[in-house]
Design a protein around this motif. Structure first.
Motif, short mmCIF file in Angstrom:
data_model
loop_
_atom_site.label_atom_id
_atom_site.label_comp_id
_atom_site.label_asym_id
_atom_site.label_seq_id
_atom_site.Cartn_x
_atom_site.Cartn_y
_atom_site.Cartn_z
N ARG A 39 0.83 -1.01 -0.08
CA ARG A 39 0.03 -0.08 0.16
C ARG A 39 0.93 1.32 0.10
N ALA A 40 1.97 1.34 0.58
CA ALA A 40 2.80 2.35 0.88
C ALA A 40 3.87 2.59 -0.31
N ASP A 41 4.06 1.45 -0.96
CA ASP A 41 5.33 1.52 -2.13
C ASP A 41 4.63 1.35 -3.31
N VAL A 42 3.29 1.26 -3.67
CA VAL A 42 2.85 0.80 -4.83
C VAL A 42 1.69 1.69 -5.19
N ALA A 43 1.55 2.76 -6.04
CA ALA A 43 0.31 3.54 -5.98
C ALA A 43 -0.32 3.35 -7.27
N LEU A 44 -1.60 3.59 -7.41
CA LEU A 44 -2.13 3.43 -8.73
C LEU A 44 -3.00 4.75 -8.92
N VAL A 45 -2.63 5.17 -10.28
CA VAL A 45 -3.63 6.29 -10.77
C VAL A 45 -4.80 5.75 -11.98
N LEU A 46 -5.70 6.33 -11.58
CA LEU A 46 -6.91 5.88 -12.61
C LEU A 46 -7.11 6.62 -13.63
N GLN A 47 -8.06 6.27 -14.41
CA GLN A 47 -8.40 7.09 -15.85
C GLN A 47 -9.08 8.51 -15.43
N ASP A 48 -10.04 8.09 -14.70
CA ASP A 48 -11.07 9.36 -14.60
C ASP A 48 -10.98 9.95 -13.21
N PRO A 49 -10.53 11.07 -12.87
CA PRO A 49 -10.45 11.44 -11.53
C PRO A 49 -11.86 11.87 -10.88
N ARG A 50 -12.84 12.04 -11.85
CA ARG A 50 -14.10 12.39 -11.47
C ARG A 50 -14.62 11.29 -10.58
N SER A 51 -14.28 10.04 -11.05
CA SER A 51 -14.88 8.95 -10.15
C SER A 51 -13.84 8.31 -9.07
N SER A 52 -12.74 8.66 -9.23
CA SER A 52 -11.84 8.33 -8.42
C SER A 52 -11.47 9.09 -7.06
N LEU A 53 -12.24 10.37 -7.32
CA LEU A 53 -12.27 11.19 -5.98
C LEU A 53 -13.43 11.53 -5.36
N ASP A 54 -13.30 11.48 -4.01
CA ASP A 54 -14.52 11.67 -3.29
C ASP A 54 -15.06 12.97 -3.19
N PRO A 55 -16.23 13.44 -3.78
CA PRO A 55 -16.63 14.77 -3.92
C PRO A 55 -16.96 15.55 -2.42
N ARG A 56 -16.89 14.86 -1.51
CA ARG A 56 -17.38 15.55 -0.32
C ARG A 56 -15.97 15.61 0.59
N MET A 57 -14.78 15.24 -0.08
CA MET A 57 -13.46 15.26 0.79
C MET A 57 -12.74 16.51 0.21
N PRO B 47 -3.95 7.44 -17.49
CA PRO B 47 -4.26 8.56 -16.52
C PRO B 47 -4.53 9.96 -17.18
N VAL B 48 -4.49 9.93 -18.61
CA VAL B 48 -4.79 11.02 -19.33
C VAL B 48 -6.09 11.02 -20.38
N SER B 49 -6.56 9.89 -20.38
CA SER B 49 -7.34 9.54 -21.60
C SER B 49 -8.76 10.31 -21.22
N ALA B 50 -9.14 10.26 -20.00
CA ALA B 50 -10.36 11.31 -19.52
C ALA B 50 -10.30 12.38 -19.62
N LEU B 51 -8.96 13.30 -19.98
CA LEU B 51 -8.84 14.55 -19.97
C LEU B 51 -9.10 15.48 -21.25
N ASP B 52 -9.31 16.74 -21.32
CA ASP B 52 -9.52 17.27 -22.56
C ASP B 52 -7.96 17.14 -23.44
N VAL B 53 -8.06 17.15 -24.65
CA VAL B 53 -6.83 16.84 -25.28
C VAL B 53 -5.87 18.23 -25.14
N SER B 54 -6.16 19.38 -24.65
CA SER B 54 -5.48 20.38 -24.42
C SER B 54 -4.60 20.58 -23.07
N VAL B 55 -5.30 19.73 -22.35
CA VAL B 55 -4.27 19.53 -20.89
C VAL B 55 -3.74 18.11 -20.94
N ARG B 56 -3.85 17.34 -21.85
CA ARG B 56 -3.27 15.90 -21.72
C ARG B 56 -1.62 16.12 -21.67
#
Ligand SMILES: Nc1ncnc2c1ncn2[C@@H]1O[C@H](COP(=O)(O)OP(=O)(O)O)[C@@H](O)[C@H]1O
Ligand SMILES: [Mg+2]
Length: 273
Positions: free
Chosen positions: A97-115, A191-200
């Motif tokens: 958990r400390a040494d292997v990190a995972l970044v997913l495609q869509d930050p909208r679904s991977s971030l908790d909106p209440r946090m 990690p950039v597939s869900a992003l606008d082309v302009s910010v990829r």
């Protein structure tokens, strides 16, 4: 031949950072179901950056989840620094958990909106699995400021919530959260597939800088072989849950052996090797 050459040729290979051996996973009912991973083996050697490519549905995301210890295969083995991670209880996964990190495609679904951003980024430090990792409140705050700065976010915005940020900034938040425990391995799933082309390009440049500055070992899933060439030094090609071709990126791109590899390369006409 000198003695040293003989010794070198028989020297044991260093233990890979992550190693999958003969993974199989079948989902759904046995007849109508699907072989998502099919006797798949992969070595992720320390300091190497592997581009994992393959058509949609070939099992790339599933493989990353299994490597991250988030999904169990039906059979096979996953070793982190030589030790099996399967069959360990959650409390015994602190190193992973400390040494292997995972970044997913869509930050909208991977971030908790209440946090808040501050909580989102520092939450892994509070995980009970990593008991003791957090340190004092002041240490956590310093780590937050440091990692936000590192990913190009203004630490003054730490009290805000994900919806107040653009897509690119949200992915920076997700990257900061992934890196807050100072992992050695980054698993990145498109990690950039869900992003606008302009910010990829900006987010890709950030990842390139972070991987090089922190000397990360990486598995980078992408369907864009130009991006893989930019970021990686090895490539593994998946089809139907198996790796059909893998190796040194320059070799695979210059002389693809498998039909799937050739088709993926042909789909990117501007690639020149
Ligand atoms: N929870 C699930 N239940 C059933 N099928 C699934 C599940 N997750 C993934 N799949 C299927 O497994 C296959 C591989 O999926 P995935 O690993 O997401 O592939 P990729 O990331 O290469 O597109 C796909 O056919 C997908 O539909
Ligand atoms: Mg996927």
């Amino acid at each position: 031949m000198s003695d040293s050459a003989v010794a070198d040729s028989t020297a044991p290979e260093p233990v890979p950072e992550l190693e999958a051996s003969h993974l199989s996973l079948h989902l759904g009912r046995s007849r109508g179901g699907l072989q998502v991973l099919d006797d798949l083996s992969l070595k992720v050697r320390t300091g190497r950056r592997i581009g994992l490519v393959g058509e949609s549905g070939s099992g790339k995301s599933t493989l990353l989840r299994v490597l991250a210890g988030l999904q169990r295969p039906d059979s096979g083995q996953v070793r982190f620094r030589g030790r099996s991670i399967l069959g360990r209880r959650p409390g015994q996964l602190a190193d992973l958990r400390a040494d292997v990190a995972l970044v997913l495609q869509d930050p909208r679904s991977s971030l908790d909106p209440r946090m808040s951003v501050a909580r989102t980024i520092t939450e892994p430090l509070r995980s009970p699995v990593l008991s003791g990792a957090a340190g004092s409140r002041e240490q956590v705050r310093q780590r937050l400021v440091q990692v936000m700065t590192e990913v190009g976010l203004d630490p003054a915005t730490a009290g805000r919530f994900p919806h107040e940020f653009s897509g690119g900034q949200r992915q920076r938040i997700a990257i900061a959260r992934a890196l807050v425990t100072r992992p050695d391995v980054l698993l990145a799933d498109e990690p950039v597939s869900a992003l606008d082309v302009s910010v990829r390009a900006q987010v890709l440049n950030l990842l390139t800088e972070l991987v090089s500055a922190r000397n990360l070992t990486m598995v980078f899933v992408s369907h864009d072989l130009t991006v893989v060439r930019h970021l990686c030094d090895e490539v593994a090609v998946m089809q139907h849950g198996a790796i059909v071709e893998s190796g040194d990126l320059a070799r695979v791109y210059a002389d693809p052996q498998h039909r799937v590899t050739r088709e993926l390369l042909a789909a990117v006409p501007r690639i020149r090797t």
